[in-house]
Design an enzyme around this catalytic site. Structure first.
Site, mmCIF file in Angstrom:
data_model
loop_
_atom_site.group_PDB
_atom_site.id
_atom_site.type_symbol
_atom_site.label_atom_id
_atom_site.label_comp_id
_atom_site.label_asym_id
_atom_site.label_seq_id
_atom_site.Cartn_x
_atom_site.Cartn_y
_atom_site.Cartn_z
ATOM 1 N N ASP A 8 -6.810 -1.389 4.714
ATOM 2 C CA ASP A 8 -5.913 -2.442 4.251
ATOM 3 C C ASP A 8 -6.226 -3.791 4.901
ATOM 4 O O ASP A 8 -5.706 -4.821 4.452
ATOM 5 C CB ASP A 8 -4.453 -2.079 4.559
ATOM 6 C CG ASP A 8 -4.006 -0.826 3.825
ATOM 7 O OD1 ASP A 8 -4.421 -0.648 2.668
ATOM 8 O OD2 ASP A 8 -3.253 -0.035 4.422
ATOM 9 N N ASP A 57 0.859 -1.179 0.000
ATOM 10 C CA ASP A 57 0.000 0.000 0.000
ATOM 11 C C ASP A 57 0.900 1.235 0.000
ATOM 12 O O ASP A 57 1.985 1.214 0.597
ATOM 13 C CB ASP A 57 -0.892 -0.020 1.244
ATOM 14 C CG ASP A 57 -1.706 1.249 1.367
ATOM 15 O OD1 ASP A 57 -2.459 1.557 0.440
ATOM 16 O OD2 ASP A 57 -1.570 1.932 2.400
#
Length: 809
Positions: free
Chosen positions: A701, A503
């Site tokens: 996430d 990410d």
């Protein structure tokens, strides 16, 4: 004794007092053993040992005759049963009615649970042995003062057995002396009786735990190493007792050339003693595998310096600290709990938790972690996480859980161990029969000795210990390097990972966006655009909103109230500011789709662009950038050198993502990915046959972390991400992924070594014990040698696992 020190007059002399433990005079301003504050009294000590003794039982050394006080956890509030408004921090009488105060909440004792390191599904509320493998249980939670009752008991049995076994061994070996002087002085029958007297307590008392465990293995239908030990020593001892007490019951074929029946008290006693030695060494080695957790526990200080509402400061037990309280951290002291600096500046050594050697600068607004060491500055902090919620407590809990988890590679050892004991017993029966019917004379003696050797040398314990001991040590080593492993499977899979999904925000970047540019359209000023945008964004919790608000304040722009505020997830916010309708968000949301191309130059520089519209007319563009972490470029180069495929995911526009990817040399990336789509990307990569690790730090996430083969959370991120991940990097640094990969590689190599030697040991040991070398070389393996080899095999597996404590990660 109500005052432990003698304040000196203001003459420049130091204050002195008496150490309540040893009575020595100490300098209270510079006590060699440190000092503490107890019930408002300042007490100094001559040595750390005296201080530790006092803190363990203060009343014992204060010399005051007090009635016993009810116990309760530190920090418990005490109230009067007649007048609940009367409250105190410690037990005592009520100042109104004189009744004894009682705990405000019922006192709950902390229950310690015990589990087997090889079979974590076995949980008991007291010490004992595992019904499956017979190993001693150990506590699930680690404490600095824990004492292993099993080790204490085995040590006592071992030393008593050594004293009694030594003369038995010497008598048994005496026939090897030239001229056999002992046999001429003492008759064989007398020697047998002496050995019987000495060996009986060794076998029946020293070896009693092994017989108990062996019987339990039969009852539970879980044959293990103690089944073999009990059977082997039991057969040798019982036969020897019969041969001594009633030799006439045995057939003449069992007699030696001298007419006596051979006895085997010597191997029975020596086997028990050697197995006891192996148990002591094993228990001590297993205790060392918990040293990493004990080291972590030792990081926490015992007290904190609390700043009271009136400004006074006093030392209080750490357990009494509550969230929101203000604490003083002085130079050289440990940070007591997790919190945030509110006043002062300093550097803090966080190497114990993160593995990073350089101290970290701390200023107002910086977060500090309990257990880390303050440098030369002093600061005030506000406690946020205390007790079991601190990062240190979470680390200890996570590592403890990981140590009890099972790696997939252990299934092979489990399957083999399940069949191993019955096969060994069958091999012992075949050995006995072969020597009895086709072996040389004395056939029975050879048959019995070799069958016992086969039973004793075959140790499935080494096979069972091969994996869990390596996992226990590896998770502790990882914790000391700032890599927290949630389960053993993650260690095994991490070695096989070929694709790393990252990410962007908070993982590759600092996760702290900053306002870097403001572009305005004709008839609007920069101050106006920023004032309207920041005023509206002040009501939002988005990181970009926070960056815009902070940027406006840094530029001296005053903010105004907002009404009719509305937020649309993933698009933007709208509201009324100074009577004007303001929209802040992406181009479509603000009605500026036709002007979207104006943002491309800013995005090419890596900025995230926010559109600002007033009354439906585009007023300006606000550029926010999230700086890349300084360590990321080097970390990515090292990860690529490991052969990992790097894929970046971000919710930013493609232009912004491309700019960041270009700076970091990342060839694969996916932009404008919504939170729900991140997990889909991970699943797609796995479907293509890749072993995928996903690293992220935010709540959005968490699904992707859970979907990956290995989820890696940044320790600087959210609790949700950490709970969803298999590995947590305390520092939040990508170099931690390298450490995790090296740890995985070292651990799997160590496990394979353990399994190889455990298999090889048994594959070679059993045939040799059965006498396969006798026809060619005339060599037989003594049961005593077999016992020593069996005990050392388990110890060697643990010793090899302990090498991971010094693994280079």
């Amino acid at each position: 004794m109500h005052a432990q020190h003698d304040p000196s007059p203001d003459t420049g002399t130091s204050r002195t007092g008496k150490d309540p433990v040893c009575g020595m005079t100490v300098d209270l301003d510079h006590p060699k053993g440190g000092k503490t504050v107890f019930e408002g009294r300042e007490i100094g000590f001559c040595s750390p040992r005296c201080k530790a003794k006092f803190e363990a039982d203060p009343q014992r050394y204060l010399g005051e005759q007090r009635p016993p006080e009810p116990s309760a956890p530190i920090g418990t509030k005490w109230v009067c049963p007649m007048d609940p408004e009367v409250e105190a921090d410690r037990p005592g009488p009520c100042p109104k009615c004189g009744m004894a105060l009682e705990p405000a909440t019922p006192v709950q004792s902390t229950r310690v649970e015990w589990t087997c390191p090889m079979h974590p599904q076995i949980v008991r509320d007291q010490p004992g042995t595992c019904p499956i493998c017979g190993m001693a249980l150990e506590p699930r939670t680690v404490s600095m003062e824990e004492e292993n009752p099993e080790l204490r008991d085995m040590s006592r049995r071992f030393w008593v057995s050594v004293v009694l076994t030594l003369p038995v061994f010497l008598l048994g070996m005496s026939d090897l002396l030239p001229g056999q002087p002992v046999q001429h002085a003492i008759s064989p029958q007398t020697i047998a009786w002496i050995e019987l007297v000495l060996a009986t307590p060794v076998v029946l008392w020293g070896g009693w735990p092994f017989f108990q465990r062996g019987w339990a293995s039969v009852v539970n239908r879980s044959p293990n190493m103690f089944t073999l030990i009990a059977l082997g020593t039991g057969v040798a001892f019982v036969f020897s007792v019969v041969a001594t007490l009633a030799p006439g019951l045995l057939p003449a074929s069992m007699r030696t050339a001298h007419g006596g029946v051979p006895v085997y008290f010597e191997p029975a006693a020596v086997i028990v003693t050697l197995v006891l030695l192996g148990q002591v060494l094993e228990l001590r080695a297993r205790a060392r595998t918990r040293s990493a957790l004990k080291a972590l526990l030792g990081l926490a200080p015992k007290t904190a310096r609390r700043v009271e509402a009136d400004g006074q400061e006093r030392d209080v037990p750490l357990a009494s600290v509550k969230p929101g309280e203000v604490l003083r951290v002085r130079p050289g002291e440990k940070v007591p709990v997790d919190g945030v600096v509110i006043e002062g500046r300093s550097t803090v050594d966080e190497s114990m938790l993160t593995g990073e050697p350089l101290p970290v600068e701390k200023e107002p607004g910086s977060r500090v972690i309990g257990g880390t060491v303050n440098g030369t500055g002093s600061f005030l902090m506000r406690a946020e996480r205390v007790g079991e919620t601190t990062l240190l407590a979470q680390i200890v809990r996570m590592v403890g859980e990981a140590q009890r988890s099972r790696a997939p590679i252990q299934r092979l050892a489990d399957r083999v161990a399940g069949w191993f004991v019955p096969i060994v017993i069958a091999a012992a029966v075949v050995t006995f029969a072969a020597w009895l019917f086709v072996g040389p004379e004395p056939r029975f003696a050879h048959a019995l000795v070799n069958a016992v050797s086969v039973l004793i040398i075959a140790c499935p314990c080494a096979l069972g210990l091969a994996t869990p001991m390596s996992i226990m040590v590896a998770t502790g080593r990882g914790a000391s390097a700032g890599v927290l492993v949630r389960n053993a499977e993650a260690i095994e899979v991490m070695e096989k990972v070929d694709t790393l999904v990252l990410d962007k925000t908070g993982t590759l970047t600092e996760g702290k966006p900053r306002l870097v540019s403001v572009s305005v359209f004709p008839s609007f000023t920069e101050a106006d655009v920023l004032r309207f945008a920041a005023s509206l964004e002040r009501a939002s919790e988005h990181p970009l909103a926070h960056a815009i608000v902070e940027g406006a304040r840094e530029r001296g722009v005053s903010l105004v109230p907002v009404s009719a505020f509305q937020s649309t997830t993933g698009k933007g916010v709208t509201g009324t500011v100074d009577g004007r309708v303001v929209s802040v968000g992406n181009a479509e949301f603000t009605g500026a789709a036709a002007e979207a191309k104006r943002a491309e130059p800013l995005r090419a520089e890596g900025q995230t662009v926010v559109f600002v519209a007033l009354d439906g007319k585009l007023a300006g563009l606000v550029g926010v950038a999230d700086p890349i972490k300084p360590s990321v470029p080097d970390a990515l180069r090292a990860l690529r050198a490991e052969g990992l495929r790097i894929v970046m995911l971000t919710g930013d526009s493609r232009t912004t993502a491309q700019a960041v990817a270009r700076k970091l040399g990342i060839e694969e990336f996916e932009a404008e990915v919504l939170p729900a789509q991140k997990a889909e990307v991970v699943k797609r990569l796995r479907a293509e046959g890749h072993k995928v690790a996903m690293a992220g730090d935010g709540i959005n996430d968490a699904p992707a972390l859970a979907a990956a083969d290995v989820g890696i959370a940044m320790g600087t991120g959210t609790d949700v991400a950490m709970e969803s991940a298999d590995i947590t990097l305390v520092k939040g640094d990508l170099r931690g992924i390298l450490r995790a990969r090296r740890l995985s590689r070292a651990t799997l190599r160590n496990i394979r070594q353990n399994l190889f030697w455990a298999f090889a040991y048994n594959m070679l040991g059993v045939p040799v014990a059965a006498g396969i070398l006798y026809p060619a070389f005339g060599l037989l393996l003594s049961p005593m040698i077999a016992s020593a080899a069996m005990s050392l095999s388990s110890v060697s597996v643990i010793a090899n696992a302990l090498r991971l404590r010094h693994a280079d990660v």
